[in-house]
Enzyme design. Structure first.
Site, PDB file in Angstrom:
ATOM      1  CG  ASN A   7      28.105 -11.112  41.414  1.00 44.89           C
ATOM      2  OD1 ASN A   7      28.002 -10.253  42.285  1.00 44.89           O
ATOM      3  ND2 ASN A   7      27.066 -11.802  40.973  1.00 44.89           N
ATOM      4  CD  GLU A  34      24.080  -9.789  42.874  1.00 51.20           C
ATOM      5  OE1 GLU A  34      23.172  -9.851  43.722  1.00 51.20           O
ATOM      6  OE2 GLU A  34      24.911 -10.702  42.706  1.00 51.20           O
ATOM      7  CG  ASP A 152      27.052 -14.828  38.675  1.00 59.37           C
ATOM      8  OD1 ASP A 152      26.972 -16.058  38.444  1.00 59.37           O
ATOM      9  OD2 ASP A 152      26.510 -14.289  39.661  1.00 59.37           O
ATOM     10  CG  ASN A 154      23.520 -17.148  38.966  1.00 56.39           C
ATOM     11  OD1 ASN A 154      23.973 -17.497  40.060  1.00 56.39           O
ATOM     12  ND2 ASN A 154      23.069 -15.921  38.752  1.00 56.39           N
ATOM     13  CG  ASP A 223      31.626 -15.867  39.092  1.00 52.18           C
ATOM     14  OD1 ASP A 223      30.919 -14.878  38.913  1.00 52.18           O
ATOM     15  OD2 ASP A 223      31.628 -16.552  40.139  1.00 52.18           O
ATOM     16  CG  ASP A 252      28.115 -13.635  47.381  1.00 56.81           C
ATOM     17  OD1 ASP A 252      28.403 -12.831  46.479  1.00 56.81           O
ATOM     18  OD2 ASP A 252      26.935 -13.906  47.683  1.00 56.81           O
ATOM     19  CG  HIS A 253      30.242 -14.035  42.892  1.00 59.12           C
ATOM     20  ND1 HIS A 253      29.947 -14.937  41.896  1.00 59.12           N
ATOM     21  CD2 HIS A 253      29.057 -13.753  43.495  1.00 59.12           C
ATOM     22  CE1 HIS A 253      28.658 -15.197  41.888  1.00 59.12           C
ATOM     23  NE2 HIS A 253      28.090 -14.492  42.851  1.00 59.12           N
TER      24      HIS A 253
END
Length: 262
Positions: A7, A34, A152, A154, A223, A252-253
């Site tokens: 991501n 993303e 990802d 989530n 992930d 942030d991933h």
């Protein structure tokens, strides 16, 4: 053969990091989520200059997924959008097929809905999207191909996949419904690649930008690489490129990578 998922949290903002990582790791296939870019705005040339084919399913300012590959996928094999709801305008799924010496390899890049806040249509959409993914995956598994559903998700599968699980009890990522939907997907016959080779705790793929989460290793594992039995047979190792989170202007991933025998 390296198959990766990342991501990127805005491909234009992280382009330097992406090209540096592609140069360092050189995966045969990289799944991005993303990307936050329409198809025509994707920085294609910088990626193609590294030898990669680029397939995107973008959306202005939000969402968006991509497949980067050293070899172009089979002509006509790229599927953009998750089947099952023609009214769904969010760009969260792209899939393609590659022919390899070991036979066909099908890979999807998935950006599953976040679902927050609870009690809203966003959580309903998350669960409905996961039900559609389960139905589509069931059909793909009937092909008996090497299949990787990467992305990802989530979803935090288990308490051990969060540094502070109690913090997430009221979050859509850790609800019984979300976790149950992921289990149903896996129980179709898929395997969680990371957990096939590493059962240790404190293995994360995401650290929030807030409250020094990265410095404190306050992360979560959301992930995932889900493999069909045919892909599982070829699995050699799985790694997480944690060091990328420490680069300048990071996502942030971080990338998660599976090595498959060719």
């Amino acid at each position: 053969m390296l198959i990766a998922s990342w991501n990127i949290n805005g491909v234009k903002a992280r382009l330097d990091a992406l090209t540096a990582w592609l140069t360092e790791r050189r995966p045969q296939i990289a799944c991005l989520q993303e990307i936050k870019s329409v198809d025509e705005g994707f920085p294609r040339k910088a990626i193609e200059d590294l030898g990669y084919n680029v397939e995107t399913h973008g959306q202005k300012g939000f969402n968006g997924v991509a497949l980067l590959s050293l070899k172009a996928p089979e002509e006509g094999s790229v599927l953009r959008g998750l089947p099952g709801d023609e009214s769904d305008e969010q760009s969260r799924y792209i899939e393609a097929l590659w022919q390899t010496e070991a036979g066909p390899l099908r890979v999807a890049s998935i950006y599953l809905p976040n679902g927050n806040p609870l009690g809203t249509e966003k959580f309903d959409y998350k669960l409905a999207w996961m039900a559609r993914l389960e139905k589509h995956a069931a059909g793909l598994l009937e092909r008996e191909e090497r299949l990787i559903l990467a992305g990802d998700y989530n979803v935090i599968p288990e308490p051990t996949d969060a540094a502070k699980p109690d913090v997430w009890v009221n979050d859509a990522l850790f609800q019984p419904e979300s976790r149950g939907a992921l289990r149903r997907l896996i129980h179709l016959g898929l395997v969680d690649a990371l957990r096939e080779v590493d059962e240790s705790e404190a293995v994360y793929t995401f650290w929030d930008y807030q409250a020094g989460a990265w410095q404190k290793n306050n992360g979560i594992r959301i992930d995932h690489l889900l493999l069909s039995p045919e892909a599982r047979i070829a699995l050699r190792s799985v790694g997480i490129d944690k060091h990328v989170r420490g680069w300048e202007k990071p996502s942030d991933h971080v990338p998660i990578i599976a090595e498959l025998a060719e």
